[in-house]
Design an enzyme around this catalytic site. Structure first.
Site, PDB file in Angstrom:
ATOM      1  N   THR B  47      98.307   3.912 -46.561  1.00  0.00           N
ATOM      2  CA  THR B  47      98.388   5.353 -46.723  1.00  0.00           C
ATOM      3  C   THR B  47      97.997   5.653 -48.158  1.00  0.00           C
ATOM      4  O   THR B  47      98.486   5.014 -49.103  1.00  0.00           O
ATOM      5  CB  THR B  47      99.765   5.918 -46.323  1.00  0.00           C
ATOM      6  OG1 THR B  47      99.717   7.340 -46.476  1.00  0.00           O
ATOM      7  CG2 THR B  47     100.908   5.347 -47.147  1.00  0.00           C
ATOM      8  N   GLU B  48      97.063   6.594 -48.336  1.00  0.00           N
ATOM      9  CA  GLU B  48      96.397   6.723 -49.633  1.00  0.00           C
ATOM     10  C   GLU B  48      97.316   7.235 -50.729  1.00  0.00           C
ATOM     11  O   GLU B  48      96.996   7.147 -51.903  1.00  0.00           O
ATOM     12  CB  GLU B  48      95.134   7.583 -49.537  1.00  0.00           C
ATOM     13  CG  GLU B  48      95.345   9.005 -49.064  1.00  0.00           C
ATOM     14  CD  GLU B  48      95.049   9.157 -47.583  1.00  0.00           C
ATOM     15  OE1 GLU B  48      95.411   8.246 -46.794  1.00  0.00           O
ATOM     16  OE2 GLU B  48      94.471  10.187 -47.197  1.00  0.00           O
ATOM     17  N   ASN B  49      98.474   7.757 -50.334  1.00  0.00           N
ATOM     18  CA  ASN B  49      99.414   8.156 -51.380  1.00  0.00           C
ATOM     19  C   ASN B  49     100.156   6.971 -51.990  1.00  0.00           C
ATOM     20  O   ASN B  49     100.976   7.174 -52.879  1.00  0.00           O
ATOM     21  CB  ASN B  49     100.406   9.212 -50.854  1.00  0.00           C
ATOM     22  CG  ASN B  49     101.090   8.808 -49.576  1.00  0.00           C
ATOM     23  OD1 ASN B  49     100.449   8.339 -48.644  1.00  0.00           O
ATOM     24  ND2 ASN B  49     102.394   8.975 -49.532  1.00  0.00           N
TER      25      ASN B  49
END
Lengths: 247, 212, 247, 212
Positions: B47-49
């Site tokens: 997840t890019e966060n």
């Protein structure tokens, strides 16, 4: 003795002038330094340029700063959210300026500012409207767009624990922009749940070394963890839990 | 004409993701794909966060506000997970380390151009997030979408009219009617869920290769 | 089940072809993956381009690879050391090619390769002979030189502990180039002191996530920690402790 | 003419480093400065191979091969230390976060150019390490050097003849005879250890401002 801790959030945000560029950590609500933002609202600085991934959630934190009319311009990747009604209204009525930056370019431009890189060629956004007017170059057969650093006068970030040297550790995905914003601002202000003695953070696990930090204030558990209860966040679908009444 | 449901489509995509893959599932429908990965197949979700090893949604009572996905929904972390900051996370994406990302789309062109972040409507609030980074970064970019919009227009197009997310970046398009590969000479029908190639051509107004 | 662990160092370095570009971790001896290098010598690949901060110490590890005549070119920042006699001899007799890169540009170029950056403007080296022939640009009043990524076919690095997913933690200043080299190579091979079960590394403290790692081999304590004794390192003055006879 | 010893010079430099400074001490003589920081003054030492909070050398029996400084000497870590990788370490330097670095020199020019990595001798093995990054990165670049070479030539020069490390980067030069600031119009004598400005001019062949 080095002591970067300050007494309260008001002292932490003291001196931020009108017109300042202020990075604010967080991805949505996770890692958003709400107590520092509240103090900034009280402090009164206005005409601010804010750098954040989003543009506020619900009516608290960054959204409240926007609602108070203190923000001239926001630099972000994703203003539109289920609970971004404050920004939406300001934007639609032309009362706030928006610089939209792809999220990875936003992160890398912040890192570049902190790492002394003058500019870099990114493949992200090539051929899109967000690269309009930017310098392009083909390197090794691939097309890139030239991106410049984003630096700030102040960064306001949130971490889990810090010591008086300013060493920081974060919690889970609340880490997000904190470590890079800390490097890119002239003055970095951090709210932590807890201040711990120097030497109690394992040197192998420090994520932000104190060199990047100027002020640390302990705020206890953050707002949406108040009394161990999750308040002010989003539910499993991403909808605000205690959204309140849209502005 | 046979169409499959969104869940069936998610299952179909999940079947194409081999064990050991590093995968980013975009906000919205692509998130469903995680629910259809077979038990015991180790696929590592990004997840890019800022996390690798993302797990399923927690029970309603176990929501942790510090542990969210890119859609800002509550998630969990699997044993073997790792957290990292945004520059590292997007370096991972931009650097080509993800095997697969699955994205939604407004339009995909025959050349593999993707439009999924803006309809260009003048009153819309623009928001791009990590879509452009995913589009150019993953080794394979899968699109998950209905073939047609609600008003019946094809999302597969000769060239995109909506603002682009990425140029020539899409590998394959999974729709409710069929699966298409982006090939050097346009879309190739890889698999249909009942429709004939002729029917797909009529729906989209495009000419397809029959595929393999 | 994902299992990146391999049985022995020989399996770990299998397939490295002649002519490959191979990054080798370590700063001097700290973090140098000696057991992998020994296996590479046995494996036989030659005509290699090596990327390392230095150019070998004493007669072991990278120095032994150089002495075996397997290296066509080395890319590094600091070949000349008190115990770099193997390289010194090769260089003086014209038997090895050297690309000298300022240490920070070396690190940033490796990071750029791993992070998909096409090129970047660095202030380091501007106006010096190491920037000769490179593109210059003044940005915001400061002069920069354009630097390109360094990528590799293989990276051989050393970490303290790893799991079967390839997640890694390092030890002290032995971390140095490992995390960035892991991102910049098509195939990253890691020697660790110990392989631990998935889930036993704290997700907050993983330095290299497994996405960057292809093969992990446990070698036990590294050579210069053999039997708990410090052998093959440097003394307090930086002189090799068991230097052996210069080649 | 009065000269001070290398230890006295190290002490003189240490006196100019305020509490709370982040400092990198270059390989060689500058390393001595650490020994003269007053007890109780917290100065945080950076070593570019990946640590802040570097401590003194360990006892001979406590050498840890994984814990070294940039000169590859054994060191210790203070409580409050942090480890990081090379890209982060040099980002810290290049990004202007170090308050002071202390470097040795072959030559320093009136314009603040530094030459300290190569004499340009044709048979020398070139090695630059982190010198160029430190030269351009620290907020203040202090040079610690003898004023004269062993053969009596001045290390302060009108312009460097040796290969440069950095252009216009030196803030101040601490020598065994005097301390010089690099000013807009050449070297300014900040302090002498007995010599007169005239004597310094004779030794160096340069013209100095009397300084403050």
């Amino acid at each position: 003795m080095i002591d970067k801790t300050v007494m309260d959030a008001a002292s932490a945000v003291a001196g931020i002038p009108d017109g300042a560029t202020v990075m604010i950590g967080g991805f949505g609500r996770a890692g958003q330094p709400v107590e520092l933002i509240d103090a900034l609202i009280t402090q009164g600085a206005t005409d601010l340029v804010i750098v954040n991934n989003n543009a506020g959630n619900g009516d608290t934190g960054l959204a409240a700063l926007l609602a108070a009319g203190r923000v001239r311009k926001i630099v972000c990747s994703f203003p539109r959210q289920s609970d971004s009604w404050v920004f939406d209204d300001l934007y639609r009525s032309g009362r706030i300026e928006l610089e939209l930056v792809p999220q990875g370019n936003l992160a890398e431009r912040i890192r570049a500012a902190g790492a002394g890189i003058g500019a870099f060629f990114s493949p992200t956004g090539v051929g899109t409207s967000l690269a309009d007017g930017k310098e392009n170059r083909i390197i090794d057969g691939r097309e890139y767009v030239l991106e410049y650093p984003i630096k700030a006068d102040y960064a306001l970030i949130s971490a889990l624990r810090g010591d008086r040297w300013g060493n920081l550790v974060y919690r889970e995905t609340a880490r997000n922009f904190g470590p890079i914003m800390a490097t890119a601002a002239a003055i970095t202000v951090v709210q932590v749940d807890e201040i711990v003695p120097v030497g109690s953070l394992d040197p192998e696990t420090v994520v932000t070394p104190g060199i990047f930090v100027d002020r640390v204030v302990a705020v206890g558990s953050r707002s949406w963890l108040r009394d161990g209860e999750f308040v002010g966040g989003v539910d499993l679908e991403g909808r605000p839990v205690d959204a309140g009444v849209p502005a | 004409m046979t169409r499959i449901s969104r869940e069936q489509l998610a299952a179909r995509i999940a079947a194409d993701i081999p064990e050991g893959s590093y995968v980013n599932l975009g906000i919205g429908a692509p998130t469903l794909v995680a629910d259809f990965l077979p038990d015991g197949r180790e696929v590592i979700l990004h997840t890019e966060n800022g996390m690798l090893g993302m797990g399923a949604a927690p029970g309603a009572g176990d929501v942790d506000p510090d542990l969210i996905n890119a859609g800002k929904q509550a998630v969990t972390a699997l044993p073997g997970a790792a957290y990292f900051h945004h520059a590292d996370s997007f370096g991972m994406m931009r650097g080509g380390h993800l095997d697969v990302c699955v994205l939604g789309a407004f339009q995909v062109s025959q050349a593999g151009d993707l439009a999924n972040w803006s309809t260009g409507a003048p009153d819309a609030i623009p928001a791009v997030g990590g879509a452009m980074d995913l589009a150019i970064g993953a080794k394979q970019v899968f699109v998950m979408t209905d073939l047609l919009t609600r008003s019946g227009e094809s999302k597969l197009v000769a060239s995109c009219t909506y603002p682009l997310t990425g140029v020539g970046c899409v590998t394959r398009v999974y729709t409710d009617h069929a699966v298409f590969d982006v090939s050097a000479d346009g879309f190739a029908v890889r698999e249909t869920f009942g429709a004939t190639v002729e029917e797909l051509e009529r729906l989209t107004g495009l000419t397809f290769n029959a595929g393999r």
